[in-house]
Design a protein around this motif. Sequence first.
Motif, short mmCIF file in Angstrom:
data_model
loop_
_atom_site.label_atom_id
_atom_site.label_comp_id
_atom_site.label_asym_id
_atom_site.label_seq_id
_atom_site.Cartn_x
_atom_site.Cartn_y
_atom_site.Cartn_z
N LYS A 153 0.83 -1.21 0.00
CA LYS A 153 0.00 0.00 0.00
C LYS A 153 0.87 1.25 0.00
CE LYS A 153 -3.69 2.31 2.57
NZ LYS A 153 -4.58 2.25 3.77
N GLU A 154 1.90 1.26 0.81
CA GLU A 154 2.78 2.43 0.85
C GLU A 154 3.52 2.61 -0.47
OE1 GLU A 154 5.35 2.27 4.22
OE2 GLU A 154 3.72 2.24 5.69
N TRP A 155 3.90 1.52 -1.11
CA TRP A 155 4.55 1.63 -2.41
C TRP A 155 3.60 2.22 -3.45
CZ3 TRP A 155 9.46 1.74 -3.45
CH2 TRP A 155 10.37 1.04 -2.66
N ARG A 156 2.34 1.80 -3.42
CA ARG A 156 1.38 2.33 -4.39
C ARG A 156 1.10 3.81 -4.17
NH1 ARG A 156 -0.89 -1.60 -7.46
NH2 ARG A 156 -0.82 -3.75 -6.68
N ASN A 157 1.10 4.25 -2.93
CA ASN A 157 0.82 5.65 -2.62
C ASN A 157 2.05 6.53 -2.72
OD1 ASN A 157 -1.83 4.90 -2.09
ND2 ASN A 157 -1.48 4.64 0.10
N MET A 158 3.20 5.96 -2.97
CA MET A 158 4.44 6.74 -3.00
C MET A 158 4.50 7.64 -4.23
SD MET A 158 8.33 5.32 -3.47
CE MET A 158 7.91 4.91 -5.18
N LYS A 159 4.94 8.88 -4.04
CA LYS A 159 5.16 9.80 -5.14
C LYS A 159 6.50 9.49 -5.80
CE LYS A 159 2.57 13.49 -2.86
NZ LYS A 159 2.62 14.88 -2.32
N ARG A 184 15.95 -14.72 -6.74
CA ARG A 184 14.75 -13.92 -6.57
C ARG A 184 14.85 -12.61 -7.35
NH1 ARG A 184 12.97 -11.49 -0.75
NH2 ARG A 184 15.02 -10.52 -0.95
N LEU A 185 16.01 -11.96 -7.30
CA LEU A 185 16.19 -10.71 -8.03
C LEU A 185 16.08 -10.93 -9.54
CD1 LEU A 185 16.96 -7.69 -8.05
CD2 LEU A 185 19.37 -8.40 -8.07
N LEU A 186 16.68 -12.01 -10.04
CA LEU A 186 16.65 -12.27 -11.48
C LEU A 186 15.25 -12.60 -11.98
CD1 LEU A 186 19.93 -14.37 -11.92
CD2 LEU A 186 19.60 -11.91 -12.18
N SER A 187 14.41 -13.18 -11.14
CA SER A 187 13.05 -13.54 -11.56
C SER A 187 12.02 -12.49 -11.20
CB SER A 187 12.66 -14.88 -10.93
OG SER A 187 12.69 -14.79 -9.52
N TRP A 188 12.43 -11.39 -10.55
CA TRP A 188 11.49 -10.33 -10.14
C TRP A 188 11.12 -9.49 -11.34
CZ3 TRP A 188 12.66 -5.10 -7.59
CH2 TRP A 188 11.52 -4.60 -6.97
N SER A 189 9.84 -9.21 -11.51
CA SER A 189 9.37 -8.48 -12.69
C SER A 189 9.82 -7.03 -12.69
CB SER A 189 7.84 -8.55 -12.77
OG SER A 189 7.25 -7.98 -11.62
N ASN A 190 10.07 -6.44 -11.53
CA ASN A 190 10.50 -5.04 -11.47
C ASN A 190 12.00 -4.86 -11.54
OD1 ASN A 190 7.86 -4.18 -11.21
ND2 ASN A 190 7.91 -4.05 -8.98
N SER A 191 12.72 -5.93 -11.69
CA SER A 191 14.19 -5.84 -11.71
C SER A 191 14.66 -5.05 -12.92
CB SER A 191 14.79 -7.24 -11.72
OG SER A 191 16.20 -7.16 -11.76
N MET A 192 15.65 -4.17 -12.69
CA MET A 192 16.19 -3.32 -13.76
C MET A 192 17.66 -3.64 -14.04
SD MET A 192 14.45 0.29 -12.53
CE MET A 192 15.11 1.21 -13.92
N ARG A 209 6.88 -4.54 -3.19
CA ARG A 209 6.60 -3.52 -4.21
C ARG A 209 5.81 -4.13 -5.35
NH1 ARG A 209 10.99 0.87 -6.43
NH2 ARG A 209 9.51 2.20 -7.57
N PRO A 210 4.67 -3.51 -5.74
CA PRO A 210 3.83 -4.12 -6.79
C PRO A 210 4.48 -3.98 -8.16
CG PRO A 210 2.95 -1.98 -6.14
CD PRO A 210 4.09 -2.28 -5.20
N PRO A 211 4.09 -4.84 -9.12
CA PRO A 211 4.65 -4.73 -10.48
C PRO A 211 4.28 -3.40 -11.11
CG PRO A 211 3.52 -6.83 -10.14
CD PRO A 211 3.19 -5.97 -8.97
N LYS A 212 5.06 -3.02 -12.11
CA LYS A 212 4.79 -1.78 -12.83
C LYS A 212 3.48 -1.89 -13.59
CE LYS A 212 9.71 -0.78 -13.50
NZ LYS A 212 10.79 -0.59 -14.50
#
Length: 844
Positions: A350-356, A498-506, A436-439
């Motif tokens: 929730k906090e991630w979604r509300n983050m500016k 986990r990092l390599l399979s995370w959808s938000n990984s950059m 953190r939710p996916p983009k």
Amino acid sequence: FSLSALPCPSKSVRTRSILATSYGGEARLVSCQAESSQDFADRLIKLSIDAFGSNGFPRLELAEALGATFSATSYSGPEPTAHKRSLLRQYLECELGLSEEVRTYMGNGAFFVVSEDPQDGGLEVMDSIENELGQTTIGSRDTKTSSSLSPSALLTCTALLCLVCFQVNPPNATLANRAAKSCANAMGIVRPKDTSISKAAVAVCELVADRLMKEASTSYSLLTSSSPPLQSGHRPSHGSTSMEFVEAAVWLLRSCGCHEKAIYVLQDRMNNPAIRNASIGGGIGNGNGSGWSQIKFDSYIATHLGELWSSKDDTCCQLVLLAPATRDLIARNPTLGLSIFTSPHPQNEKEWRNMKPADDPLAHPLYPSKVVELLKSVSPRVGIQGIGAGDYSPAESPGYFSSFQSGDVVTPLPLHSGRALAVTYLESSIGIATGRPPKTSGESFHDSNSRDESDDRKADMHDELSYLLLEGVISERGDGDDGVDSELGAIYRSKLRRLLSWSNSMIRSERLLASLPSSFLREHALLLGRLGRHEDALKIFYSDLDSLELALEYCDVRHERYQAKMDLAKATGRSLPQECAYLPLVRVALDSDSDSDRGVAAAIQVLALRRDSIDKGAALRLLPKNVPMSAVVRPFLIPAVVENESQVRRLTVASSLLRSRYVQLKKKLTDAQIKAQSTLQNSPALKRLNLGNPLYSSKPTRAKPVHATTPYFPEVLLTKHFFPRHLVIQAQVMNNTSHPEERTLSDVAFVVAESSDDALQPTIEVPIRTLPVKVAGSTWCVLAASPQRLDGTAFLTCELRFTVLSVDAATGAPLNFGDEATGFARTYVEELQDIEIRNTEFSL
């Protein structure tokens, strides 16, 4: 003496005077006036001189901070006494809003009246008066209400109150600590060299803090030798000096922006063996000891540093990064020290979604990398108090996240090295450990064509995390381990996967792939998948690792992400190309397996296990032509057909229920529409014309068709309504056809096709959208009329247009309700006999 308000003869009379009487019988009338800032400064200076003497407090600095006059500053005053110090204490309590008993002037014209209490030498509330504006006197100031003083006045008053609390007998450490803490809360995070605070006010706070520290430890001084010392008017014994005075000094320094000195005060005391040994066995405020426990000291320092870091002020952040206390705290208590930098991060989805976007932990161009460098350079002292089995990543717990590979449950990472500290900080910054939710864009970092400098900086931090995890796996392997990870190395490896399979990984997959050892097969597969080379990744899972289960789980993750993209595309009105995540695995099983029979069996197993998600036709076409039907029928075809038939039945029932609901709603809508245009006054289309009341309305007459009509022709009654400039013809249509198959009519409209006189011209037609069987409704035709130009009689050529809808044989409900010209729907146009309009009818 005593002070009391003069009695008011009535409520309408306002008094501004009070009567002062002494025990000797003398009396004096005292007039109350509004106090200016100059009066306040002069009074405070004189009260302070009476309480401390000329050199017992920072007189010149206080006068400069408040702007006191020369006459008040040069006031000599009598010899300081305990009674004068008590009066100053109570006065300052009132000004700072800390008193619970004394009423005070609040700046709005209200005053308080006090008298001397002979029992305790203090002040006692006697009565209150009202000012000339008729405002009632307010009561005692709420202790939770912050003072209305200016920042400089608030600081100097608090400093004087701390000083006088130390010199009263017995010293009031609790009040001093409460006042300093209240001042710090009111001031907030004060930036160093804040222009809203005068330098003299800062000097007053520093001098008083130094005085308090000297009394707590005779060898301690914050100031240089050039700073003027304060003369001691009262020095209690060292054993009675409470740590609360030290805490008050620290709060005082924080209030004026001297954060570095405040941190140094506590750091020096906790590192001084003599002071720490003297504090063993005692608590705060007692006579046996005056120290803090290590955990309280660490918590206080961590809170202070965390507030400075959260302020996002460059000076404060640089102080946190460079302060020795930060490094010492992280080394002594890694979990608490790490919270300095991670506490501002979002802690849940929730906090991630509300983050500016500006509040992203990686948004700053410099600080994330500096924090990583600081953490990597720290070596936690394992084995001392504060380090133990519970020192793990603060936002993570065992089993919090599981990557798609079997058995890859991420366990907490012990914070026993700088690498572990940096890994934990970066995981908190990117949000992989806090949900953190996916983009929402559905676009991966590699697919994005609009990357900016900020995205590249974030990618650098993701790369840094991946290399730290890879370094952790490699460094925890010994020479004789034969490729088997140690317990700590397994944690690093699970975090890397986990990092390599995370959808938000950059992470930049090409770079990491070039650095990855060849023995890291599953990591190779994950990186190939991130680059879109899914068949190569599946070959590693299926052939090199000999695991169909891992390959299926890899495809499951792809399928779930594709479904999420499809849902997002539907919501935004976009379209995506069809894609099946399991077809590449079928091809790999058929092409990569040296044993063709084993490959065919694996492909059929994939079809059987994922028959509800796989493209069945495409998958069957991939199988070799020589595969016997019996090999496919039992594991795949029969279950697929059964499931499809069951799905058809479920959808049929759902469709029937939805259609029944649709018919009910449509019927209600039709009834409401027919009722809305049933009369001249109710029709919304006619209301917008503002026709007013008709001049004359004719009697209803039955409309007769000119030629033979269709069996669906309804009964029509025509009524003419005459207005000064309009003619409205109402056609009341009754759907009672003579055809044995009764049908619903739609788009029923009465139309004037032609007029014999230009004085009558059709303008608006209001049709009946839907007319069920045995129901009557009204359709309207409005003509613009010019009665003065109408010669005798005009003739109108009229038509009735309608559409016959096909109906459901079971329910009798229309199949399309006129929305589409499909099925058996047919449109008819029936010509009616002409209507005669006389010019005299407009004047009846």
